[in-house]
Design a protein around this motif. Structure first.
Motif, mmCIF file in Angstrom:
data_model
loop_
_atom_site.group_PDB
_atom_site.id
_atom_site.type_symbol
_atom_site.label_atom_id
_atom_site.label_comp_id
_atom_site.label_asym_id
_atom_site.label_seq_id
_atom_site.Cartn_x
_atom_site.Cartn_y
_atom_site.Cartn_z
ATOM 1 N N ILE A 1 40.021 -5.621 41.593
ATOM 2 C CA ILE A 1 39.071 -5.843 42.692
ATOM 3 C C ILE A 1 39.771 -5.779 44.048
ATOM 4 O O ILE A 1 39.182 -5.390 45.040
ATOM 5 C CB ILE A 1 38.370 -7.211 42.510
ATOM 6 N N TYR A 2 41.061 -6.164 44.070
ATOM 7 C CA TYR A 2 41.796 -6.286 45.334
ATOM 8 C C TYR A 2 42.687 -5.076 45.541
ATOM 9 O O TYR A 2 43.680 -4.900 44.861
ATOM 10 C CB TYR A 2 42.623 -7.577 45.323
ATOM 11 N N GLY A 3 42.319 -4.232 46.496
ATOM 12 C CA GLY A 3 43.066 -3.003 46.734
ATOM 13 C C GLY A 3 43.498 -2.854 48.182
ATOM 14 O O GLY A 3 43.332 -3.748 49.007
ATOM 15 N N GLY A 4 44.033 -1.686 48.476
ATOM 16 C CA GLY A 4 44.450 -1.380 49.845
ATOM 17 C C GLY A 4 45.556 -2.282 50.341
ATOM 18 O O GLY A 4 45.539 -2.736 51.476
ATOM 19 N N ALA A 5 46.532 -2.539 49.486
ATOM 20 C CA ALA A 5 47.567 -3.517 49.806
ATOM 21 C C ALA A 5 48.457 -3.069 50.959
ATOM 22 O O ALA A 5 48.907 -1.929 51.011
ATOM 23 C CB ALA A 5 48.415 -3.791 48.573
ATOM 24 N N THR A 6 48.687 -4.009 51.878
ATOM 25 C CA THR A 6 49.644 -3.834 52.966
ATOM 26 C C THR A 6 50.712 -4.903 52.802
ATOM 27 O O THR A 6 50.404 -6.096 52.812
ATOM 28 C CB THR A 6 48.959 -4.004 54.341
ATOM 29 N N VAL B 1 45.344 -7.762 51.110
ATOM 30 C CA VAL B 1 44.497 -6.909 50.274
ATOM 31 C C VAL B 1 43.042 -7.060 50.695
ATOM 32 O O VAL B 1 42.677 -8.003 51.399
ATOM 33 C CB VAL B 1 44.657 -7.251 48.770
ATOM 34 N N LYS B 2 42.217 -6.130 50.242
ATOM 35 C CA LYS B 2 40.795 -6.167 50.551
ATOM 36 C C LYS B 2 39.999 -6.143 49.253
ATOM 37 O O LYS B 2 40.293 -5.372 48.349
ATOM 38 C CB LYS B 2 40.417 -4.971 51.428
ATOM 39 N N SER B 3 38.982 -7.001 49.182
ATOM 40 C CA SER B 3 38.135 -7.075 47.993
ATOM 41 C C SER B 3 37.106 -5.958 47.998
ATOM 42 O O SER B 3 36.436 -5.728 49.010
ATOM 43 C CB SER B 3 37.422 -8.427 47.946
ATOM 44 N N SER B 4 36.953 -5.300 46.862
ATOM 45 C CA SER B 4 35.919 -4.266 46.740
ATOM 46 C C SER B 4 34.540 -4.900 46.538
ATOM 47 O O SER B 4 33.526 -4.219 46.661
ATOM 48 C CB SER B 4 36.240 -3.324 45.585
ATOM 49 N N LEU B 5 34.494 -6.204 46.248
ATOM 50 C CA LEU B 5 33.214 -6.884 46.033
ATOM 51 C C LEU B 5 32.568 -7.357 47.333
ATOM 52 O O LEU B 5 31.388 -7.132 47.566
ATOM 53 C CB LEU B 5 33.383 -8.077 45.085
#
Length: 127
Positions: free
Chosen positions: A12-17, A30-34
């Motif tokens: 669910i948590y992507g786009g990690a910096t 990270v950003k939640s896709s939900l």
């Protein structure tokens, strides 16, 4: 071993910096896709579940809310992200002095009924 449910939670948590990394811990934004919100993802090589389960039970404005604790190969913690500079960044750019930083830490600790942390070599004197 990580379960399929835990694998889903992590997906669910992507786009990690990457924010910070040491030998023991990796910290990412990270950003939640939900819900589209940003979170902090901490990955520890050791089993830290007991520590974070205890922290999860504390309701304090001074401790980020912990949403997920996932244990597989690593201990992964998903926690609240508070935007803005941390105290270390403020001190580095001179917006706050070391003395004020120590005072803020001590004041925060008093509000939580914890003794302030001491600097190396500093000792508390008992009367």
């Amino acid at each position: 071993m990580q379960t399929a449910a835990d694998g889903y939670k992590l997906s669910i948590y992507g786009g990690a910096t990457l924010i910070h990394e040491t030998e023991a811990c990796r910290v990412e934004l990270v950003k939640s896709s939900l819900d589209g919100r940003e979170y902090i993802k901490r990955s520890y090589r050791d089993d830290k579940r007991r520590i974070f389960e205890a922290l999860r039970k504390i309701d304090s404005p001074y401790i980020p809310k912990i949403y997920e604790i996932i244990f597989g190969e690593d201990t992964v913690v998903i926690e609240e992200y508070a935007k803005g500079e941390n105290l270390g960044e403020l001190a580095k750019r001179g917006a706050i002095s070391g003395k004020a930083l120590s005072a803020r830490s001590a004041n925060s600790a008093r509000k939580q009924n914890h003794p302030p942390r001491r600097e190396a070599g500093e000792h508390h004197r008992y009367a």
